[in-house]
Design a protein around this motif. Structure first.
Motif, PDB file in Angstrom:
ATOM      1  N   TRP A  79     -11.367  26.471 -36.610  1.00  0.00           N
ATOM      2  CA  TRP A  79     -10.819  26.659 -35.310  1.00  0.00           C
ATOM      3  C   TRP A  79     -11.285  28.193 -35.500  1.00  0.00           C
ATOM      4  N   ARG A  80     -10.715  29.033 -36.514  1.00  0.00           N
ATOM      5  CA  ARG A  80     -10.668  30.492 -35.880  1.00  0.00           C
ATOM      6  C   ARG A  80     -12.156  30.837 -36.644  1.00  0.00           C
ATOM      7  N   LEU A  81     -12.725  29.768 -36.958  1.00  0.00           N
ATOM      8  CA  LEU A  81     -14.260  30.339 -37.594  1.00  0.00           C
ATOM      9  C   LEU A  81     -15.139  30.515 -35.986  1.00  0.00           C
ATOM     10  N   LEU A  82     -14.800  29.644 -35.796  1.00  0.00           N
ATOM     11  CA  LEU A  82     -15.736  29.447 -34.494  1.00  0.00           C
ATOM     12  C   LEU A  82     -14.988  30.050 -33.125  1.00  0.00           C
ATOM     13  N   HIS A  84     -14.686  31.557 -29.315  1.00  0.00           N
ATOM     14  CA  HIS A  84     -13.420  30.470 -28.074  1.00  0.00           C
ATOM     15  C   HIS A  84     -14.083  30.135 -27.270  1.00  0.00           C
ATOM     16  N   HIS A  85     -15.304  30.335 -26.967  1.00  0.00           N
ATOM     17  CA  HIS A  85     -16.501  29.573 -25.523  1.00  0.00           C
ATOM     18  C   HIS A  85     -17.589  28.888 -26.846  1.00  0.00           C
ATOM     19  N   MET A  86     -17.711  28.774 -27.907  1.00  0.00           N
ATOM     20  CA  MET A  86     -18.350  27.860 -29.190  1.00  0.00           C
ATOM     21  C   MET A  86     -17.472  26.786 -29.118  1.00  0.00           C
ATOM     22  N   LEU A  87     -15.911  27.156 -29.113  1.00  0.00           N
ATOM     23  CA  LEU A  87     -15.457  25.586 -29.501  1.00  0.00           C
ATOM     24  C   LEU A  87     -14.931  25.016 -28.509  1.00  0.00           C
ATOM     25  N   TYR A  89     -17.756  24.184 -25.943  1.00  0.00           N
ATOM     26  CA  TYR A  89     -18.369  23.531 -25.743  1.00  0.00           C
ATOM     27  C   TYR A  89     -18.380  22.860 -26.660  1.00  0.00           C
ATOM     28  N   THR A  90     -18.528  23.076 -28.306  1.00  0.00           N
ATOM     29  CA  THR A  90     -18.369  21.937 -29.412  1.00  0.00           C
ATOM     30  C   THR A  90     -17.843  20.634 -28.812  1.00  0.00           C
ATOM     31  N   ILE A  91     -16.077  21.281 -28.852  1.00  0.00           N
ATOM     32  CA  ILE A  91     -15.395  20.459 -28.401  1.00  0.00           C
ATOM     33  C   ILE A  91     -15.769  18.815 -27.434  1.00  0.00           C
ATOM     34  N   ILE A  92     -16.737  19.979 -26.166  1.00  0.00           N
ATOM     35  CA  ILE A  92     -17.328  19.118 -25.226  1.00  0.00           C
ATOM     36  C   ILE A  92     -17.998  18.327 -25.525  1.00  0.00           C
TER      37      ILE A  92
END
Length: 305
Positions: A79-82, A84-87, A89-92
């Motif tokens: 969570w803290r390594l990515l 926010h917007h990349m996280l 997109y990763t979840i999507i």
């Protein structure tokens, strides 16, 4: 409270629906290939996708379900390594890939059996993965899994991301031998390698131009010839010779692949002792202009190239 609201607004404002659309499309392409080519022809995969295929082969666990369950702990850790917007997109990307794995397996699993031609099966599996994952990466997403694991290894242990991904892929494909034979595992390695090349093409662009770095005592004459005879702009940099300490001008120019021979002939005709270094340049684009035989290019000085 206000701080959290502002954070949510910032995250939402950075999300682009165009990116989400292409991430969903890439996930669908990749999942279709995994279901109809990898599973149908007993090909494994690298990364966590390969692990989900092992669980499916041994315990008949839905790959879509296992993929999302395996990724949840990695999301929490990463969570803290990515950003926010990349996280997001990763979840999507991960959620949609898991959904499409289950969807295609239940409703669109065609009889694409190519076991009598495993080279063809490996090639098609590689193309579907390469195009799907390449599109996902190009628009800021990932399918989770080893991408997050590699970032964790790099952050806390200083491991190279490339080496970490290679080690994970190697371990997963080796583990696939519990249900595959050596022949199928070797075709899997071929498929994974080709897919990595396709991913690079999708990310960087299929068109490859040539960039020429030129060091000469006659760079002003060379620049003039390239500009007026070849209709290509140039950029001049200031440099210092590492051995002599002399000040030199470094000329840089981007041309089409079929023009590089003409460029070298022009330079060698003006200064036979000129230093020329040529490298590949992918997807040249500035202010909406792209490298094309019938279009001009803009250089970094903002002048018409």
């Amino acid at each position: 409270m206000n701080r959290n609201c502002n954070l949510v607004k910032t995250i939402l404002s950075s999300i682009k629906f165009k990116n989400i659309f292409f991430i969903l499309a890439g996930s669908a392409i990749y999942a279709f290939g995994v279901v109809n080519l990898n599973i149908q022809n007993d090909l494994s995969e690298g990364g966590l996708t390969g692990l989900t295929l092992i669980l499916f082969a041994l315990f008949n666990i839905d790959p879509g379900l296992s993929n999302i369950l395996i990724n949840v702990p990695l999301f929490l850790i990463g969570w803290r390594l990515l950003g926010h917007h990349m996280l997001i997109y990763t979840i999507i990307g991960t959620a949609s890939f898991s959904f499409f794995l289950s969807f295609f397996r239940h409703y669109f699993m065609f009889d694409i059996m190519l076991k009598d031609d495993m080279i063809l099966a490996a090639l098609f599996a590689a193309v579907f993965k390469g195009v799907g994952v390449g599109v996902i990466f190009r628009y800021g997403g990932t399918t989770g899994g080893t991408d997050i694991a590699a970032r964790i290894g790099n952050k806390f242990f200083g491991w190279s991301m490339g080496k970490t991904l290679f080690v994970i892929d190697f371990m997963v494909i080796s583990s696939s031998l519990v249900y595959l034979n050596y022949r199928e595992a070797m075709y899997t390695i071929v498929s994974v390698f080709i897919a990595s090349r396709v991913i690079d093409i999708i990310q960087q662009g299929a068109y490859t131009a040539k960039g020429a770095t030129i060091i000469s005592e006659k760079n002003d004459v060379i620049a003039s010839n390239l500009a007026y005879d070849m209709n290509r702009g140039v950029t001049l940099w200031k440099g210092i010779g590492g051995y002599t300490g002399d000040h030199k001008e470094i000329l840089y120019c981007v041309v089409n692949r079929n023009e590089i021979f003409r460029l070298k002939n022009t330079v060698n005709h003006i200064d036979p002792s000129a230093f020329i270094a040529v490298n590949d340049v992918h997807e040249v684009s500035v202010q909406g202009y792209s490298l094309d035989e019938h279009k001009n290019l803009w250089n970094i000085d903002g002048k018409n190239q």
